[in-house]
Motif scaffolding. Structure first.
Motif, PDB file in Angstrom:
ATOM      1  N   LEU A 247       0.821  -1.205   0.089  1.00  0.00           N
ATOM      2  CA  LEU A 247      -0.106   0.118   0.012  1.00  0.00           C
ATOM      3  C   LEU A 247       0.919   1.102   0.030  1.00  0.00           C
ATOM      4  O   LEU A 247       2.007   1.028   0.243  1.00  0.00           O
ATOM      5  CB  LEU A 247      -0.785  -0.056   1.303  1.00  0.00           C
ATOM      6  CG  LEU A 247      -1.915  -1.179   1.333  1.00  0.00           C
ATOM      7  CD1 LEU A 247      -2.590  -1.177   2.793  1.00  0.00           C
ATOM      8  CD2 LEU A 247      -2.756  -1.488   0.291  1.00  0.00           C
ATOM      9  N   VAL A 248       0.334   2.455  -0.306  1.00  0.00           N
ATOM     10  CA  VAL A 248       1.170   3.514  -0.271  1.00  0.00           C
ATOM     11  C   VAL A 248       1.375   4.141   1.102  1.00  0.00           C
ATOM     12  O   VAL A 248       2.262   4.760   1.356  1.00  0.00           O
ATOM     13  CB  VAL A 248       0.646   4.571  -1.022  1.00  0.00           C
ATOM     14  CG1 VAL A 248       0.549   4.094  -2.672  1.00  0.00           C
ATOM     15  CG2 VAL A 248      -0.510   5.068  -0.899  1.00  0.00           C
ATOM     16  N   TYR A 249       0.321   3.825   2.095  1.00  0.00           N
ATOM     17  CA  TYR A 249       0.718   4.413   3.376  1.00  0.00           C
ATOM     18  C   TYR A 249       0.201   3.311   4.146  1.00  0.00           C
ATOM     19  O   TYR A 249      -0.569   2.286   4.040  1.00  0.00           O
ATOM     20  CB  TYR A 249      -0.299   5.705   3.599  1.00  0.00           C
ATOM     21  CG  TYR A 249      -0.238   6.876   2.893  1.00  0.00           C
ATOM     22  CD1 TYR A 249       0.936   7.457   3.016  1.00  0.00           C
ATOM     23  CD2 TYR A 249      -1.109   7.359   1.958  1.00  0.00           C
ATOM     24  CE1 TYR A 249       1.270   8.675   2.478  1.00  0.00           C
ATOM     25  CE2 TYR A 249      -0.910   8.418   1.232  1.00  0.00           C
ATOM     26  CZ  TYR A 249       0.303   9.286   1.606  1.00  0.00           C
ATOM     27  OH  TYR A 249       0.389  10.500   1.011  1.00  0.00           O
ATOM     28  N   ALA A 250       0.722   3.225   5.362  1.00  0.00           N
ATOM     29  CA  ALA A 250       0.445   2.188   6.646  1.00  0.00           C
ATOM     30  C   ALA A 250      -0.793   2.553   7.099  1.00  0.00           C
ATOM     31  O   ALA A 250      -1.645   1.935   7.349  1.00  0.00           O
ATOM     32  CB  ALA A 250       1.559   2.017   7.509  1.00  0.00           C
ATOM     33  N   GLY A 251      -1.293   4.066   7.078  1.00  0.00           N
ATOM     34  CA  GLY A 251      -2.287   4.237   7.805  1.00  0.00           C
ATOM     35  C   GLY A 251      -3.688   4.110   6.961  1.00  0.00           C
ATOM     36  O   GLY A 251      -3.637   3.476   6.097  1.00  0.00           O
ATOM     37  N   LEU A 252      -4.803   4.678   7.284  1.00  0.00           N
ATOM     38  CA  LEU A 252      -6.361   4.356   6.681  1.00  0.00           C
ATOM     39  C   LEU A 252      -6.162   4.682   5.098  1.00  0.00           C
ATOM     40  O   LEU A 252      -6.987   4.252   4.476  1.00  0.00           O
ATOM     41  CB  LEU A 252      -7.084   5.166   7.536  1.00  0.00           C
ATOM     42  CG  LEU A 252      -7.397   4.577   9.029  1.00  0.00           C
ATOM     43  CD1 LEU A 252      -8.432   5.319   9.621  1.00  0.00           C
ATOM     44  CD2 LEU A 252      -7.776   3.141   8.769  1.00  0.00           C
TER      45      LEU A 252
END
Length: 846
Positions: A247-252
């Protein structure tokens, strides 16, 4: 069975053996059911007996909202499972397709496992057709009717339905030939409570996010791979989905960027859906990272979001695995929307009441600002800092760039109401003033590097903007900062030296020191110069020279071996012979620096005249006192003579123009008195910066003409070409990994020689709006000026809406083509467009 139109088709259902010429065929269809009602079940007369049942089921499902459909294709077999999204009741069909040449079919269908689901067989049938020549001849030779081939459907036995633990296993009999179908009714025990589950997993998210700060939201929503590694001491990175990638971010935001189209287009075969059906690792990851970080005092408010997500994921862990993607998406969407809404609550009214585009741009400020172990604003404490871009400029020395921060800050912090963050960044860079400059690279203040001639001017412009945009903003001038280096002293020492931070200055004194040091001239060699500091630069590139030409008031600096402005790409290729040769040295007097200088001089002159700034001017290198007002006046009188290239060559004598060097007329030079004279005359997108901050330097008619040139030749779908396409040096495709022998492009030396950068678009549109409004008088005319700007924003709106990074890229290739080496979200790309919207609101007030 699928959610689409259906029905019975005469001829098809009766097994008529060829296509009918509908235009010229005079015969009528005839069926064994032409004289009486079709009855469901086995019997003669084509597939109508079973098709009636399918049509009834299809109509029922359509009327009652059976909207979830799962389709699987395996060899000659197709399975369709269509369900009600709340009651979880459904119908499941297995069909063995019958195409010419299939004969008795090839291969068998593996047992079908319906997790958490019970099933009941409604019926199974096979189609048998007489395809003999005599049967076909009888059909073709019928003079009156179009009759189907002799056919029948017969019951099939042997379909297995076996309940094992929490699943139903369906097995087809050994004889399930092409043209066979089996229909099942399905349901999930306890599914009558599913509406309550839907409500539970989507409720309470707003309350869970209610105590989150903007820095908390940076962690909840974002964090790219280097940031996540930094925050976990290298233990954890961004989540990777098998067969999909990271994913591009670990967050939501990372999860929602992946799920958004899955939800919108019902892409149940997407790798993320398969991954969720196989296990609960994604849920464990999401809750685990929040739990771990909530133990950090700076992130204690993450406890509530972590608890909410854990409780919702716990509620769906044991539901049938095929339902996990749906409920996981519901949880993620609820959390994501609540976090986004919390971000809106913490930003100012202009953002909250703004259009979706403005809100998306404003959230980039949240995206870019967070805690990092490897980067801070001072060497003794970890505090939130702004990243220049993600992921390339997110950690360690590459995170905090003086130039980038102060180009971005007005939009990302001031225009969104993040005044405290603006304040902390201004004080941090003020504290490291040295040589009258702020560092290009902050490096926590431990190893600041002073090699950018323009950063100080963007800093001073930001200080000016702060005093005008923030309530009681002028109080900033009396703020005291501890100095990393000694005032008016070029001596370098380490951050833990006793002299470091031993003296203090006010911001007013910092401003004065910067202006005074430039007035007397700067001549120094970078501290720690050599390959350890910059392995690409030639030795002479480490020498910094800056001086004022008091005849024109213009500041000059740089040399052909360094690149002291934002166009700072250094040649790196030994193979191409470009190592140590800047792509764009921009020595001399860059037009934007001259504009920023004029803006600062005018501002401090006005403050002094109002008794708000205690210094009247500066002293030159020969001891002459020059007031700020006088300096600004000289600069204004000389500006267009030095920078403007007239449309009419007959007017060249009125300007400082070498006619033989002119490539395009009616423009403002990019440089004045560069080391290579032709570089002065290149059309680049830097002059709109000067127009925006110092419009008093420009004749409005000439300014509009130059802006029209930029609009025609430089403006792309999202960014501004960094060089005129007619220029011989134009190279619009940036590939940093290019290891060719091409001197112009090897190792990406053409970074600023044609590729289209997004952040100058903000300054271009600000300048265009400013000077266009000057010529407008009626309300309708002014409305047209705003509409012209809106039309030119469409590409950026499309870009941020479609970006999985939820931001605007650093740059694109020619005509907006994707650039793989660009940072996919960049602070100044968003910040400079927020500047535009702030200006537009101010103009509308006027």
């Amino acid at each position: 069975m699928c959610a689409c139109a259906t029905g019975s088709v005469m001829g098809y259902d009766e097994i008529y053996p060829k296509l009918v010429d509908l235009v010229h065929e005079p015969r009528l269809y005839h069926s064994s059911f032409s004289d009486h009602e079709v009855t469901i079940g086995a019997g003669r007369g084509g597939i109508g007996r079973v098709k009636k049942l399918l049509n009834q089921i299809h109509t029922f499902m359509g009327r009652h909202g059976y909207d979830e459909t799962f389709i699987h294709h395996e060899g000659e077999y197709i399975t369709v499972h269509r369900m009600h999204p709340k009651t979880r009741e459904g119908y499941f069909t297995v069909a063995h397709t019958a195409f010419p040449g299939y004969g008795e079919g090839h291969g068998t269908l593996a047992p079908i496992h319906l997790s958490g689901t019970l099933a009941k067989l409604i019926g199974s049938w096979k189609l048998e057709v007489d395809v003999s020549d005599s049967a076909k001849k009888a059909v073709y030779d019928d003079p009156e009717f179009l009759r189907g081939l002799p056919s029948s459907v017969s019951d099939l036995s042997g379909v297995g339905v076996q309940v094992k633990d929490d699943e139903t296993v369906i097995s087809m009999p050994s004889h399930f030939p092409p043209g066979s179908v089996a229909i099942f009714e399905t349901w999930i025990p306890g599914a009558e409570r599913s509406e309550g589950l839907d409500q539970y997993v989507t409720s309470g998210a707003s309350e869970a996010m209610g105590d989150s700060s903007l820095v908390d939201l940076n962690f909840i929503l974002y964090r790219c791979e280097p940031e996540e590694r930094d925050g976990s001491n290298g233990k954890d990175g961004v989540y990777a989905i098998p067969s999909h990638g990271q994913l591009v971010y670990a967050g939501l935001q990372g999860w929602w960027s992946c799920l958004r189209d899955v939800v919108r287009y019902n892409q149940l075969g997407h790798p993320i859906c398969n991954h969720l059906r196989e296990g609960t690792w994604a849920m464990d990851y999401i809750v685990g990272r929040l739990d771990r970080m909530s133990k950090n005092k700076a992130y204690s408010s993450l406890t509530k979001p972590a608890a909410w997500l854990r409780s919702r994921f716990d509620a769906i862990r044991n539901i049938p695995s095929f339902l996990r993607p749906r409920y996981f998406a519901l949880v993620i969407q609820a959390a994501y929307e609540a976090a986004w809404a919390r971000g809106m609550d913490l930003l100012n009214d202009d953002v909250q009441n703004g259009q979706e585009f403005v809100q998306s741009l404003a959230m980039v400020s949240v995206q870019m600002t967070g805690y990092m172990h490897s980067a801070s604003l001072n060497p003794f404490e970890t505090v939130p800092s702004m990243a220049a871009g993600l992921p390339h400029f997110s950690s360690s020395w590459a995170r905090c760039w003086g130039r980038d921060i102060f180009i971005s800050l007005r939009g990302l912090y001031l225009a969104t109401g993040r005044y405290a963050d603006a304040h902390s960044h201004i004080l941090a860079f003020a504290s490291v003033l040295k040589h009258g400059m702020i560092p290009n690279l902050l490096s926590d203040g431990k190893l600041p590097r002073y090699n950018s001639r323009d950063s100080i001017w963007f800093f001073l412009q930001t200080v000016q903007d702060y005093t005008k945009m923030v309530p009681n903003g002028l109080d900033l001038l009396q703020q005291i900062v501890s100095r990393r280096f000694l005032p008016y002293d070029d001596t370098y020492f380490e951050f833990d030296d006793p002299r470091a931070y031993s003296q203090k200055s006010t911001i007013e004194e910092i401003i004065q020191e910067a202006l005074q040091r430039h007035a007397t001239g700067l001549s120094f060699r970078e501290a720690n110069a050599g390959p350890g500091l910059d392995m690409q630069m030639k030795d002479e590139g480490f020498n910094i020279e800056i001086h004022v030409d008091w005849e024109t008031g213009i500041i000059f600096g740089g040399n052909q071996s360094n690149c002291g402005t934002w166009m700072d790409k250094m040649g790196e290729s030994d193979k191409a012979g470009s190592k140590g040769v800047p792509g764009t040295p921009r020595d001399g007097a860059p037009v934007e620096v001259t504009g920023l200088l004029a803006s600062t001089l005018t501002w401090v002159a006005e403050l002094h005249e109002q008794g708000l700034y205690r210094f009247e001017g500066v002293t030159t290198d020969v001891g002459k006192s020059v007031s700020f007002r006088a300096w600004a006046s000289v600069l204004r009188e000389s500006f267009e003579r030095c920078y403007y290239v007239p449309l009419d060559a007959n007017e060249d004598s009125s300007y400082d123009v070498n006619s033989s060097m002119v490539n395009r007329r009616g423009i403002y030079k990019d440089l004045y008195r560069a080391g290579k004279e032709y570089e002065d005359y290149q059309l680049r997108p830097n002059f709109p910066i000067a127009m925006t901050v110092a419009p008093q330097l420009f004749t409005p008619e000439k300014a509009l003409g130059a802006l029209e040139m930029a609009d025609k030749y430089l403006r792309g779908p999202t960014g501004m070409a960094t060089l005129d396409p007619s220029d011989l040096k134009y190279r619009p495709y940036y590939v940093n990994s290019d290891d060719s022998t091409d001197f112009a492009t090897a190792k990406g030396r053409n970074y600023h020689q044609g590729p289209e950068w997004i952040w100058p678009t903000g300054f271009f549109l600000r300048a265009l709006l400013k000077f266009d409004l000057m010529r407008r008088s009626t309300k309708a005319e002014k409305t047209e000026a705003f509409q012209q700007i809106t039309r030119r924003l469409e590409g950026c709106k499309v870009a941020i809406r479609g970006s999985p990074w939820a931001g605007l890229a650093e740059l694109t290739q020619k005509n907006g083509e994707y650039c793989g080496d660009s940072s996919p979200t960049q602070a100044w790309s968003a910040g400079c467009l927020l500047d535009l919207f702030y200006d537009a609101r101010e103009f509308q007030k006027e």
